[in-house]
Motif scaffolding. Structure first.
Motif, mmCIF file in Angstrom:
data_model
loop_
_atom_site.group_PDB
_atom_site.id
_atom_site.type_symbol
_atom_site.label_atom_id
_atom_site.label_comp_id
_atom_site.label_asym_id
_atom_site.label_seq_id
_atom_site.Cartn_x
_atom_site.Cartn_y
_atom_site.Cartn_z
ATOM 1 N N ASP A 74 0.827 -1.210 0.000
ATOM 2 C CA ASP A 74 0.000 0.000 0.000
ATOM 3 C C ASP A 74 0.863 1.262 0.000
ATOM 4 O O ASP A 74 0.568 2.233 -0.712
ATOM 5 N N ILE A 75 1.910 1.252 0.813
ATOM 6 C CA ILE A 75 2.806 2.402 0.850
ATOM 7 C C ILE A 75 3.562 2.523 -0.463
ATOM 8 O O ILE A 75 3.739 3.632 -0.992
ATOM 9 N N HIS A 76 3.998 1.408 -1.007
ATOM 10 C CA HIS A 76 4.707 1.417 -2.291
ATOM 11 C C HIS A 76 3.846 2.051 -3.375
ATOM 12 O O HIS A 76 4.320 2.881 -4.169
ATOM 13 N N ALA A 77 2.564 1.698 -3.396
ATOM 14 C CA ALA A 77 1.663 2.232 -4.420
ATOM 15 C C ALA A 77 1.378 3.718 -4.223
ATOM 16 O O ALA A 77 1.050 4.421 -5.184
ATOM 17 N N ALA A 78 1.521 4.201 -2.992
ATOM 18 C CA ALA A 78 1.188 5.599 -2.685
ATOM 19 C C ALA A 78 2.374 6.539 -2.789
ATOM 20 O O ALA A 78 2.222 7.750 -2.639
ATOM 21 N N ILE A 79 3.584 6.003 -3.051
ATOM 22 C CA ILE A 79 4.785 6.848 -3.050
ATOM 23 C C ILE A 79 4.828 7.751 -4.284
ATOM 24 O O ILE A 79 4.511 7.344 -5.403
ATOM 25 N N GLY A 80 5.253 8.962 -4.057
ATOM 26 C CA GLY A 80 5.546 9.904 -5.134
ATOM 27 C C GLY A 80 6.848 10.608 -4.795
ATOM 28 O O GLY A 80 7.397 10.446 -3.710
#
Length: 287
Positions: free
Chosen positions: A193-199
């Motif tokens: 989930d964190i990986h997908a939300a990283i920018g």
């Protein structure tokens, strides 16, 4: 004869008057003595009450002293127990070892602000200063400003590459990109989930450090990156950090990156390659 009778009468009257006067004086003296005795009795009672009060206060003071001494002993025992407690060692392959952070279910969102226990991070990793950066990679350019400018150093330019790393696309030196790929791969495995939300809020950027007129930002060498979660930047210098960045920081530390959360002005979104890792790459001929 009559004269003698008058004289006797006068003497008798005088005796009567004297007796009455003596009786009156005695009565007055008795009243005065009784009032004094009454006042004395009252004073005696008051003194006794004061003594009882003082004795009770002495008992309370002694009890308080005993309580204070017991608290001192308890505090000393607690400190001794804390010193004897073994250090907590977190597994380098897991993000779930933070007793300060707790389980994910205790937080509302990965962008929730958490109080930073900064002593847990950047252990055995040195912050790269400008002198070290110039020594290892040279000077990116001759002049700098507050805005991003291009790198003009030919040797450094040859090391730069733009690459898609997980959900972000960045320009950095190649060894840093390789390291970042390993970090993102582990993050995707452990915290999808964190990986997908990283920018990203930027990587390569030849400029001065914010608020400085002389210090060069490590972004200038392509060895630093700023991250955001769900499009939100972590607040600069507020002493707290997003929950998700706490988890990410462990992975960066394991790869030898320094986390900006422990700067004198907290900058939790900032990660940069540490001195030890830079020197290792240089020794391996990667720079």
């Amino acid at each position: 004869m009559q004269a003698n009778l008058v004289a006797a009468t006068i003497v008798a009257i005088g005796l009567v008057i004297g007796a009455v006067a003596f009786a009156l004086v005695g009565a007055v003296l008795q009243v005065e003595d009784g009032g004094a005795l009454m006042r004395l009795n009252r004073a005696t009672v008051e003194v006794r009450e004061l003594r009882r009060t003082l004795e009770a206060q002495d008992v309370e003071i002694e009890a308080a002293k005993r309580q204070i001494e017991e608290l001192r002993k308890a505090l000393a025992e607690a400190r001794e127990a804390a010193n004897r407690a073994p250090a907590v060692v977190n597994s380098p392959t897991s993000l779930r070892g933070f007793d300060q952070i707790g389980e994910h279910s205790e937080t509302k969102d990965m962008t929730e602000q958490m109080i930073l226990a900064d002593e847990r991070f950047n252990k055995n990793i040195s912050q790269p200063r400008n002198r070290i950066m110039r020594e290892v990679l040279g000077n990116p350019r001759q002049t700098y400003g507050v805005n991003c400018q291009s790198v003009t150093n030919p040797g450094l330019r040859a090391l730069l590459e733009t690459r898609q790393v997980g959900p972000i696309r960045v320009t950095m030196i190649r060894p840093a990109l390789d390291s970042l790929e390993r970090i993102m791969k582990r993050l995707e495995e452990q915290e999808p989930d964190i990986h997908a939300a990283i920018g990203t809020a930027g990587a390569l950027c030849a400029r001065l450090i914010r608020g400085s007129s002389t210090g060069i930002s490590n972004h200038s060498w392509g060895t630093a990156i700023d991250l955001k979660l769900k499009g939100r930047l972590d607040g600069f210098g507020d002493g707290s950090t997003q929950f998700g960045l706490l988890l990410i920081a462990e992975l960066f530390n394991e790869e030898g990156w320094y986390w900006g959360a422990t700067y004198s002005r907290e900058d939790s979104m900032h990660f940069e390659v540490g001195v030890e890792t830079l020197r290792k790459w240089a020794a391996e001929g990667l720079l």
